[in-house]
Design a protein around this motif. Sequence first.
Motif, PDB file in Angstrom:
ATOM      1  N   ALA A  91      38.766  31.958  39.099  1.00  0.00           N
ATOM      2  CA  ALA A  91      37.801  30.893  38.816  1.00  0.00           C
ATOM      3  C   ALA A  91      37.139  31.067  37.456  1.00  0.00           C
ATOM      4  O   ALA A  91      36.744  30.084  36.818  1.00  0.00           O
ATOM      5  CB  ALA A  91      36.739  30.851  39.915  1.00  0.00           C
ATOM      6  N   ARG A  92      37.020  32.318  37.002  1.00  0.00           N
ATOM      7  CA  ARG A  92      36.355  32.607  35.725  1.00  0.00           C
ATOM      8  C   ARG A  92      37.330  32.843  34.580  1.00  0.00           C
ATOM      9  O   ARG A  92      36.926  33.253  33.494  1.00  0.00           O
ATOM     10  CB  ARG A  92      35.436  33.824  35.879  1.00  0.00           C
ATOM     11  N   ASN A  93      38.592  32.621  34.827  1.00  0.00           N
ATOM     12  CA  ASN A  93      39.624  32.831  33.807  1.00  0.00           C
ATOM     13  C   ASN A  93      39.658  34.266  33.298  1.00  0.00           C
ATOM     14  O   ASN A  93      39.849  34.521  32.108  1.00  0.00           O
ATOM     15  CB  ASN A  93      39.439  31.860  32.630  1.00  0.00           C
ATOM     16  N   LEU A  94      39.455  35.198  34.214  1.00  0.00           N
ATOM     17  CA  LEU A  94      39.572  36.621  33.917  1.00  0.00           C
ATOM     18  C   LEU A  94      40.816  37.171  34.594  1.00  0.00           C
ATOM     19  O   LEU A  94      41.153  36.764  35.707  1.00  0.00           O
ATOM     20  CB  LEU A  94      38.356  37.398  34.449  1.00  0.00           C
ATOM     21  N   THR A  95      41.478  38.089  33.919  1.00  0.00           N
ATOM     22  CA  THR A  95      42.595  38.790  34.549  1.00  0.00           C
ATOM     23  C   THR A  95      42.043  39.930  35.391  1.00  0.00           C
ATOM     24  O   THR A  95      41.097  40.603  34.993  1.00  0.00           O
ATOM     25  CB  THR A  95      43.549  39.354  33.482  1.00  0.00           C
ATOM     26  N   PHE A  96      42.634  40.139  36.544  1.00  0.00           N
ATOM     27  CA  PHE A  96      42.226  41.267  37.386  1.00  0.00           C
ATOM     28  C   PHE A  96      43.449  41.953  37.965  1.00  0.00           C
ATOM     29  O   PHE A  96      44.238  41.343  38.678  1.00  0.00           O
ATOM     30  CB  PHE A  96      41.310  40.818  38.520  1.00  0.00           C
ATOM     31  N   ARG A  97      43.581  43.226  37.636  1.00  0.00           N
ATOM     32  CA  ARG A  97      44.621  44.065  38.225  1.00  0.00           C
ATOM     33  C   ARG A  97      43.963  45.385  38.614  1.00  0.00           C
ATOM     34  O   ARG A  97      43.234  45.967  37.816  1.00  0.00           O
ATOM     35  CB  ARG A  97      45.765  44.319  37.235  1.00  0.00           C
ATOM     36  N   LEU A  98      44.253  45.842  39.809  1.00  0.00           N
ATOM     37  CA  LEU A  98      43.653  47.086  40.296  1.00  0.00           C
ATOM     38  C   LEU A  98      44.650  48.224  40.129  1.00  0.00           C
ATOM     39  O   LEU A  98      45.704  48.239  40.772  1.00  0.00           O
ATOM     40  CB  LEU A  98      43.242  46.948  41.761  1.00  0.00           C
TER      41      LEU A  98
ATOM     42  N   VAL B 294      36.097  48.435  27.623  1.00  0.00           N
ATOM     43  CA  VAL B 294      36.553  49.409  28.620  1.00  0.00           C
ATOM     44  C   VAL B 294      36.894  48.707  29.936  1.00  0.00           C
ATOM     45  O   VAL B 294      37.929  48.994  30.556  1.00  0.00           O
ATOM     46  CB  VAL B 294      35.499  50.505  28.848  1.00  0.00           C
ATOM     47  N   PHE B 295      36.053  47.780  30.354  1.00  0.00           N
ATOM     48  CA  PHE B 295      36.335  47.065  31.592  1.00  0.00           C
ATOM     49  C   PHE B 295      37.627  46.255  31.484  1.00  0.00           C
ATOM     50  O   PHE B 295      38.424  46.209  32.435  1.00  0.00           O
ATOM     51  CB  PHE B 295      35.169  46.147  31.953  1.00  0.00           C
ATOM     52  N   LEU B 296      37.845  45.611  30.349  1.00  0.00           N
ATOM     53  CA  LEU B 296      39.077  44.851  30.175  1.00  0.00           C
ATOM     54  C   LEU B 296      40.302  45.757  30.202  1.00  0.00           C
ATOM     55  O   LEU B 296      41.322  45.432  30.820  1.00  0.00           O
ATOM     56  CB  LEU B 296      39.027  44.062  28.863  1.00  0.00           C
ATOM     57  N   MET B 297      40.206  46.886  29.538  1.00  0.00           N
ATOM     58  CA  MET B 297      41.335  47.814  29.538  1.00  0.00           C
ATOM     59  C   MET B 297      41.631  48.319  30.944  1.00  0.00           C
ATOM     60  O   MET B 297      42.791  48.527  31.315  1.00  0.00           O
ATOM     61  CB  MET B 297      41.040  48.976  28.597  1.00  0.00           C
ATOM     62  N   GLN B 298      40.594  48.504  31.737  1.00  0.00           N
ATOM     63  CA  GLN B 298      40.770  49.020  33.095  1.00  0.00           C
ATOM     64  C   GLN B 298      41.297  47.961  34.050  1.00  0.00           C
ATOM     65  O   GLN B 298      42.276  48.207  34.775  1.00  0.00           O
ATOM     66  CB  GLN B 298      39.435  49.564  33.617  1.00  0.00           C
ATOM     67  N   PHE B 299      40.663  46.791  34.078  1.00  0.00           N
ATOM     68  CA  PHE B 299      40.978  45.798  35.096  1.00  0.00           C
ATOM     69  C   PHE B 299      41.886  44.666  34.612  1.00  0.00           C
ATOM     70  O   PHE B 299      42.346  43.869  35.438  1.00  0.00           O
ATOM     71  CB  PHE B 299      39.686  45.222  35.672  1.00  0.00           C
ATOM     72  N   ARG B 300      42.173  44.627  33.324  1.00  0.00           N
ATOM     73  CA  ARG B 300      43.170  43.691  32.805  1.00  0.00           C
ATOM     74  C   ARG B 300      44.485  44.414  32.530  1.00  0.00           C
ATOM     75  O   ARG B 300      45.561  43.943  32.884  1.00  0.00           O
ATOM     76  CB  ARG B 300      42.658  43.034  31.515  1.00  0.00           C
ATOM     77  N   ASP B 301      44.363  45.597  31.895  1.00  0.00           N
ATOM     78  CA  ASP B 301      45.544  46.314  31.427  1.00  0.00           C
ATOM     79  C   ASP B 301      45.944  47.494  32.308  1.00  0.00           C
ATOM     80  O   ASP B 301      46.974  48.123  32.056  1.00  0.00           O
ATOM     81  CB  ASP B 301      45.298  46.835  29.999  1.00  0.00           C
TER      82      ASP B 301
END
Length: 205
Positions: A74-81, A112-119
């Motif tokens: 919904a927020r146009n964010l990538t999320f990968r765990l 850091v958050f993008l690298m963790q939960f996007r990449d």
Amino acid sequence: MAQLEFWYEFASTYSYLSAMRIEATAAGRGVTVRWKPFLLGPIFQSQGWDNTPFRLYPRKGDYMLRDLERICAARNLTFRLSPLFPQNGLLAARIGMIGAEEGWGAAFTREVFLMQFRDEADISDRTVLTQALRLAGQDAAVVMERAQDPAVKNALRSQTESAAALGIFGAPTFVTEDRELFWGDDRLDHALEWAATVRGGGASA
């Protein structure tokens, strides 16, 4: 201007959601954000947990994953765990302490958050943190060296103890100037409204 403290843990999925929107949302309410990295590990241990509740309780973890997928879409964010979850954010938090003092902590934290939960990057890896620092406009070698200073280590330890003293038990948590606590990304708007109203004299603790 009203202020709101943003207490976050780098391993926290829901802190990721808040970090990516808090400044713009707060600016729209006339609220200044104070970024407060801390460690949840010691707080969890004091409650008898040796891991995140999302790992200790698999159904809760499954719900979290789907919840994050919906919200991020919904927020146009990538999320990968990453399989590394929950990650070791100790060094990142020490760097975040320095950044919070110098005014670049928000930019570093978002990277850091993008690298963790996007990449799905390993945020305990110095190479990853070096890249995050560079993207935040910092001299990575200098900051990395400073992060090993005992004073910085003690400051993070003290900040984590302050979080526990405030009654913080999870992340993200938002604390207003009158010391009201709001836990969870879904409470950000309420926290900002409270912070703005308290500063304006319209509410009592």
